[in-house]
Design a protein around this motif. Structure first.
Motif, PDB file in Angstrom:
ATOM      1  N   ASN A 164       0.661  -0.920   0.120  1.00  0.00           N
ATOM      2  CA  ASN A 164      -0.105   0.536  -0.236  1.00  0.00           C
ATOM      3  C   ASN A 164       1.087   1.118  -0.407  1.00  0.00           C
ATOM      4  N   SER A 165       1.277   1.539  -0.612  1.00  0.00           N
ATOM      5  CA  SER A 165       1.551   2.596  -1.792  1.00  0.00           C
ATOM      6  C   SER A 165       1.616   4.268  -0.589  1.00  0.00           C
ATOM      7  N   LEU A 166       0.688   4.049  -0.066  1.00  0.00           N
ATOM      8  CA  LEU A 166      -0.598   5.407   0.968  1.00  0.00           C
ATOM      9  C   LEU A 166      -0.202   5.386   2.183  1.00  0.00           C
ATOM     10  N   LYS A 167       0.183   4.802   2.265  1.00  0.00           N
ATOM     11  CA  LYS A 167       0.440   3.615   4.022  1.00  0.00           C
ATOM     12  C   LYS A 167       1.293   5.175   4.704  1.00  0.00           C
ATOM     13  N   ASN A 168       0.699   5.453   5.673  1.00  0.00           N
ATOM     14  CA  ASN A 168       1.459   6.487   6.810  1.00  0.00           C
ATOM     15  C   ASN A 168       2.046   7.756   5.423  1.00  0.00           C
TER      16      ASN A 168
ATOM     17  N   GLU B 200      -2.812   6.366  -7.517  1.00  0.00           N
ATOM     18  CA  GLU B 200      -3.193   6.326  -6.010  1.00  0.00           C
ATOM     19  C   GLU B 200      -5.138   6.521  -6.153  1.00  0.00           C
ATOM     20  N   ILE B 201      -4.884   7.978  -6.441  1.00  0.00           N
ATOM     21  CA  ILE B 201      -6.345   8.156  -6.661  1.00  0.00           C
ATOM     22  C   ILE B 201      -7.405   7.162  -7.251  1.00  0.00           C
ATOM     23  N   GLU B 202      -7.003   6.793  -8.026  1.00  0.00           N
ATOM     24  CA  GLU B 202      -8.081   5.710  -8.599  1.00  0.00           C
ATOM     25  C   GLU B 202      -8.514   4.559  -7.547  1.00  0.00           C
ATOM     26  N   SER B 203      -7.479   4.492  -6.833  1.00  0.00           N
ATOM     27  CA  SER B 203      -7.036   3.220  -5.671  1.00  0.00           C
ATOM     28  C   SER B 203      -8.341   3.686  -4.655  1.00  0.00           C
ATOM     29  N   ILE B 204      -8.296   5.435  -4.289  1.00  0.00           N
ATOM     30  CA  ILE B 204      -9.093   6.121  -3.530  1.00  0.00           C
ATOM     31  C   ILE B 204     -10.263   6.167  -4.017  1.00  0.00           C
ATOM     32  N   LEU B 205     -10.724   6.377  -5.376  1.00  0.00           N
ATOM     33  CA  LEU B 205     -11.795   6.601  -5.462  1.00  0.00           C
ATOM     34  C   LEU B 205     -12.471   4.858  -5.789  1.00  0.00           C
ATOM     35  N   GLU B 206     -11.529   4.305  -6.224  1.00  0.00           N
ATOM     36  CA  GLU B 206     -12.754   2.620  -6.135  1.00  0.00           C
ATOM     37  C   GLU B 206     -13.086   2.570  -4.845  1.00  0.00           C
TER      38      GLU B 206
ATOM     39  N   THR C 188      -9.414  17.149  -0.312  1.00  0.00           N
ATOM     40  CA  THR C 188      -9.943  15.840   0.247  1.00  0.00           C
ATOM     41  C   THR C 188     -11.448  15.922  -1.056  1.00  0.00           C
ATOM     42  N   GLN C 189     -11.784  17.134  -0.814  1.00  0.00           N
ATOM     43  CA  GLN C 189     -12.916  18.145  -1.443  1.00  0.00           C
ATOM     44  C   GLN C 189     -12.245  17.190  -3.272  1.00  0.00           C
ATOM     45  N   THR C 190     -10.529  17.577  -2.970  1.00  0.00           N
ATOM     46  CA  THR C 190     -10.515  17.394  -4.967  1.00  0.00           C
ATOM     47  C   THR C 190     -11.374  15.994  -5.282  1.00  0.00           C
ATOM     48  N   LEU C 191     -11.009  14.894  -4.108  1.00  0.00           N
ATOM     49  CA  LEU C 191     -11.356  13.296  -4.051  1.00  0.00           C
ATOM     50  C   LEU C 191     -12.675  13.588  -4.445  1.00  0.00           C
ATOM     51  N   LEU C 192     -13.463  14.177  -3.922  1.00  0.00           N
ATOM     52  CA  LEU C 192     -15.142  13.979  -3.296  1.00  0.00           C
ATOM     53  C   LEU C 192     -15.485  14.134  -4.775  1.00  0.00           C
ATOM     54  N   ASP C 193     -15.124  15.006  -5.284  1.00  0.00           N
ATOM     55  CA  ASP C 193     -15.355  16.070  -5.949  1.00  0.00           C
ATOM     56  C   ASP C 193     -15.016  14.923  -8.365  1.00  0.00           C
ATOM     57  N   LEU C 194     -13.895  14.214  -7.931  1.00  0.00           N
ATOM     58  CA  LEU C 194     -13.586  13.563  -8.567  1.00  0.00           C
ATOM     59  C   LEU C 194     -14.426  11.929  -8.870  1.00  0.00           C
ATOM     60  N   TYR C 195     -15.010  11.734  -7.402  1.00  0.00           N
ATOM     61  CA  TYR C 195     -15.821  10.771  -7.040  1.00  0.00           C
ATOM     62  C   TYR C 195     -16.682  10.959  -7.676  1.00  0.00           C
TER      63      TYR C 195
ATOM     64  N   GLY D  74     -18.390  12.612   0.493  1.00  0.00           N
ATOM     65  CA  GLY D  74     -17.263  12.574   0.757  1.00  0.00           C
ATOM     66  C   GLY D  74     -17.448  11.393   1.970  1.00  0.00           C
ATOM     67  N   VAL D  75     -18.385  11.447   2.788  1.00  0.00           N
ATOM     68  CA  VAL D  75     -18.316  10.766   3.864  1.00  0.00           C
ATOM     69  C   VAL D  75     -17.649   9.125   3.465  1.00  0.00           C
ATOM     70  N   PHE D  76     -17.773   9.100   2.038  1.00  0.00           N
ATOM     71  CA  PHE D  76     -17.437   7.791   1.764  1.00  0.00           C
ATOM     72  C   PHE D  76     -15.725   7.719   1.089  1.00  0.00           C
ATOM     73  N   VAL D  77     -15.635   9.202   1.037  1.00  0.00           N
ATOM     74  CA  VAL D  77     -14.113   9.377   0.004  1.00  0.00           C
ATOM     75  C   VAL D  77     -13.403   9.292   1.115  1.00  0.00           C
ATOM     76  N   ARG D  78     -13.443  10.521   2.680  1.00  0.00           N
ATOM     77  CA  ARG D  78     -12.823  10.408   3.927  1.00  0.00           C
ATOM     78  C   ARG D  78     -12.583   9.367   3.981  1.00  0.00           C
ATOM     79  N   GLN D  79     -13.466   8.270   4.300  1.00  0.00           N
ATOM     80  CA  GLN D  79     -12.888   6.670   4.781  1.00  0.00           C
ATOM     81  C   GLN D  79     -11.750   5.861   4.649  1.00  0.00           C
ATOM     82  N   ALA D  80     -11.905   6.285   2.948  1.00  0.00           N
ATOM     83  CA  ALA D  80     -11.437   5.514   1.881  1.00  0.00           C
ATOM     84  C   ALA D  80      -9.976   5.942   2.293  1.00  0.00           C
ATOM     85  N   ILE D  81      -9.202   7.244   2.383  1.00  0.00           N
ATOM     86  CA  ILE D  81      -8.673   8.306   2.757  1.00  0.00           C
ATOM     87  C   ILE D  81      -7.753   8.064   4.535  1.00  0.00           C
ATOM     88  N   ILE D  82      -8.461   7.732   4.329  1.00  0.00           N
ATOM     89  CA  ILE D  82      -8.144   7.637   6.285  1.00  0.00           C
ATOM     90  C   ILE D  82      -7.884   6.569   6.699  1.00  0.00           C
TER      91      ILE D  82
END
Ligand code: CP
Length: 305
Positions: free
Chosen positions: A2-6, A19-25, A134-141, A290-298
């Motif tokens: 997992n390249s996003l670790k830490n 990595e962005i694709e992985s968050i969206l998935e 994080t807004q951008t990731l939820l916008d992309l989603y 934003g809830v799903f995307v922020r769960q994915a990020i964390i």
């Protein structure tokens, strides 16, 4: 692996397109099949030095729905910053109490600085007029969910393109796809050159306009933004431009079927309430995403998936 670790998320550039694709998935998986108690035993700190409704509360909701704990403050005045404590001391202290820190601050670069001194990952929840990744990731989603793709779309960005951190981060992310941009703003609030240079380097087309009434029929996404009073040093300059664009139902009559209206919110006057019931309005669903995307990020950063 997992390249996003830490990894801290300060700028949208910190995450590769893969990595962005992985968050969206991951977010799509979490939306379809809520993952249960993934954050059990984890503590997330949310330090909001600037006001917020959606970002702060969707992070809280994201953490609590996964059985995690959240600590922090919603305004600097309720922390020891009001007694003169530095950002450095605040971050070093709070990192003792948490596994990850979410931070919103008015100063551009503050989140990068925090990430350099913090032993735990930092998620930038908005730093001045700079970035809101994080807004951008939820916008992309939201764009992918409504359009079925991120490629080949005609994206209209409307309003405060100079100070709007959400449009800056979104432009950078969408520059990885075959996007055409239309920037609609008054002359005082044009998209800064540094962002247009990114598009020039990638050979992407963009057009600048004062108005969008005549061209909205070409849009796949209209991304409305608020003219932000808090970014203006001169109140008279703000008064001149504050109500310049107001989206109404009649403007949506001859638009594409797939058109969706996004807005990071809060809105003030830039979308008439009548538009809320229009099937092309998507901004409240966007806020839910934003809830799903922020769960994915964390959970990705904490290596829990
Ligand atoms: N979209 C957004 O950042 O909203 P808040 O300011 O309410 O967090």
């Amino acid at each position: 692996m997992n390249s996003l670790k830490n990894k801290s998320l300060v700028s949208i550039n910190d995450f590769s397109p893969r990595e962005i694709e992985s968050i969206l998935e991951t977010a799509a998986r979490f939306e379809e099949d809520p993952p249960g108690r993934l954050l059990s035993g984890r503590v997330i700190a949310a330090l909001f030095f600037e006001p917020s409704t959606r970002t702060r509360l969707s992070f809280e909701s994201a953490v609590k729905r996964l059985d995690g704990q959240i600590i922090g403050f919603a305004e600097a005045g309720s922390s020891s910053v009001s007694k003169g404590e530095s950002l450095k001391d605040t971050i070093r202290t709070v990192s003792n109490y948490s596994d990850l820190i979410v931070m919103r601050h008015s100063i551009e670069g503050s989140a990068r600085y925090a990430s350099e001194i913090s032993p735990v990952p930092i998620i930038n929840a908005g730093d001045g007029a700079n970035q809101h990744p994080t807004q951008t990731l939820l916008d992309l989603y939201s764009i992918k969910k409504t359009q079925g793709t991120l490629d080949g779309l005609n994206i209209f960005m409307v309003g405060d393109l100079k100070y709007g951190r959400t449009v800056h981060s979104l432009l950078i992310a969408l520059s990885n796809y075959k996007t055409t941009f239309n920037f609609i703003s008054p002359a005082e609030l044009r998209m800064p050159d540094e962002y247009k240079i990114i598009l020039d380097k990638k050979g992407l087309k963009y057009y600048e306009h004062d108005d969008f009434t005549e061209i909205i029929s070409r849009a796949d996404i209209v991304y409305m933004t608020r003219v932000q009073r808090e970014r203006f040093s001169d109140p008279l300059e703000y008064e001149k431009v504050k109500n310049i664009y107001v989206l109404r139902n009649e403007m949506l009559e001859n638009t594409k079927e797939n058109l969706r209206i996004l807005h990071p919110l809060p809105r003030v006057n830039e979308i008439e309430p009548e538009v809320d019931e229009n099937p092309k309005a998507y901004y409240f669903e966007q806020a839910l995403n934003g809830v799903f995307v922020r769960q994915a990020i964390i959970t990705s950063i904490l290596d829990l998936i």
